[in-house]
Design an enzyme around this catalytic site. Structure first.
Site, short mmCIF file in Angstrom:
data_model
loop_
_atom_site.label_atom_id
_atom_site.label_comp_id
_atom_site.label_asym_id
_atom_site.label_seq_id
_atom_site.Cartn_x
_atom_site.Cartn_y
_atom_site.Cartn_z
N ALA A 35 0.83 -1.20 0.00
CA ALA A 35 0.00 0.00 0.00
C ALA A 35 0.87 1.26 0.00
O ALA A 35 0.76 2.12 -0.89
CB ALA A 35 -0.92 -0.01 1.21
N ARG A 67 -6.48 -1.12 -1.51
CA ARG A 67 -5.62 -0.02 -1.06
C ARG A 67 -4.28 0.10 -1.81
O ARG A 67 -3.55 1.06 -1.61
CB ARG A 67 -5.33 -0.16 0.43
N THR A 130 13.09 -5.77 8.64
CA THR A 130 13.62 -5.09 7.46
C THR A 130 13.91 -3.62 7.76
O THR A 130 14.91 -3.07 7.32
CB THR A 130 12.61 -5.19 6.29
N CYS A 182 -1.69 -5.71 9.62
CA CYS A 182 -2.73 -5.26 8.70
C CYS A 182 -3.90 -6.24 8.64
O CYS A 182 -5.01 -5.85 8.32
CB CYS A 182 -2.16 -5.05 7.32
#
Lengths: 340, 67
Positions: A35, A67, A130, A182
């Site tokens: 997104a 999205r 990350t 999410c």
């Protein structure tokens, strides 16, 4: 320069002709093409950065379309890797931008090659492993990076400037161990645009030589609850931070090479990254076709097949996604049963 | 007592005396939070010492991971 294309942006006095020239000479790395990554990639492509590198390890699925603005139903049907689908779409938006699409993990070896060549990094990842790696590599090569994250109707963003602001490692105690993802609480699309508005505006300031206009603040908001917060972050810089102080040792560059499996952002999916380098998809497909029970799908970038209640997707770079489990051990077993 | 939390007015009861009390009241005790009290960032060990007064401004930020 095509003055007509960028006319309105050049009219904007803080950018002007000189700023536009700088943009055209700049190279931005976007890590993640979900997104946040879709939206910032489109904004920067339209704004006319010279070069964009997009790294993403995933492919387009139906639940992304709500999205992730660069993708279409055709991308879902063809299981297009997000980085490739993004590049295709963006090339039609502005063919003057050089776009490099990398289908794979944002891992240390790849970042070491790209980051020294870039002017800044936009964080559009969905995990802190990350981000911590990005943080350290950005510190090492003295590049700014712009943290952004979203969940539900909440977003948060902060621009990390080497030697000037706290880095993510300074803020390590505030990183949630098992934060909401999410998928467990969902997300509405406008919060993506709001975080990206902040991230891309900060990027434009940096790339056009307007550092003085940077916010310097940790910004968060909840669109549904009508909350907006800005916090002066300078006090959070740690004088003995292992990533950005004079005693730095970049701990996140050392640990990363060990990560072989990862559970994807609440997706009921495990990613496996075996030691072997690349996968010969045709070869694997030929082997799997001997088993008539297996339903196969192949495109130039990946091979997908279903067995029992699992779906396994093998990428050219040797990574595999095992859908239908969050158990890393189970995923490994399935992988070895079908892919050796 | 009325304070401002993340830009919005909030009426709190007398028993909410300090920042730690406010975190409990807002049911945020499980999250690692960055808290600014009248423009001063607090360390976690300061939450119980930071006494709330009428008109105080509190900003609360937490990190999330989704992208």
């Amino acid at each position: 320069m095509e003055t007509n294309r960028y006319h309105r942006q050049i009219l904007f006095a803080p950018i002007g002709e000189a700023g536009q020239e700088k943009l055209i000479r700049s190279h931005v790395l976007i890590v993640g093409a979900g997104a946040l990554g879709s939206s910032s990639a489109e904004a920067l492509t339209r704004a006319g950065v010279g070069q964009l590198t997009i790294i993403d390890r995933d492919y387009v699925e139906e639940s992304n379309l709500q999205r992730q603005q660069l993708f279409s139903e055709a991308d879902v049907e063809q299981k297009m890797p997000k980085a490739v689908a993004a590049k295709q779409r963006l090339s039609g938006v502005n063919s003057h931008v050089k776009i490099d699409a990398i289908v794979g993990d944002a891992e240390i070896d790849i970042l070491r090659q790209i980051v020294p060549e870039t002017d800044l990094i936009i964080d559009a990842t969905d995990n802190f492993e990350t981000r911590l790696l990005l943080n350290d590599i950005a510190q090492k090569y003295q590049k700014p990076w712009i943290y952004g994250a979203v969940v539900a109707s909440y977003g948060v963003t902060f621009t990390v400037l080497p030697e000037k602001t706290p880095c993510l490692q300074c803020l390590q105690e505030y990183i949630p161990a098992n934060g909401a993802t999410c998928d467990s609480v969902g997300i509405i699309q406008p919060v993506v645009q709001k975080v990206v508005s902040q991230q891309v505006t900060e990027a434009l300031k940096l790339l056009t030589g307007n550092e003085a206009a940077l916010s310097g603040k940790l910004i968060s908001f909840d669109l549904w609850k009508n909350e907006h917060t800005e916090m002066e972050a300078a006090a959070l810089r740690k004088p003995d931070c292992p990533s950005c102080s004079s005693k730095r040792s970049y701990p996140n560059l050392a640990y990363n090479s060990r990560l072989k499996t990862a559970v994807l952002c609440g997706r009921n999916t495990v990613q496996l990254r075996p030691n072997r380098k690349r996968a010969d998809l045709d070869e694997v497909a030929k082997e799997l076709q001997k088993n008539k029970q297996i339903k196969l799908f192949q495109n130039p970038y990946l091979l997908s097949f279903e067995v029992d209640s699992f779906r396994i997707v093998l990428f050219q770079d040797g990574r595999a996604l095992v859908h239908g489990t969050m158990d890393q051990l189970e995923a490994k077993n399935i992988y070895h049963r079908y892919l050796g | 007592m009325k304070i401002t939390v993340n830009g919005n007015g909030l009426e709190i009861q007398e028993e909410v005396k300090h920042i730690k009390g406010l975190i409990d009241f807002l049911e945020l005790e499980d999250k690692p939070l960055i808290i600014e009290h009248n423009q001063q960032i607090l360390q976690k060990e300061e939450h119980e010492r930071a006494v709330l007064e009428n008109g105080d401004k509190v900003e609360i930020v937490h990190f999330v991971g989704g992208g």
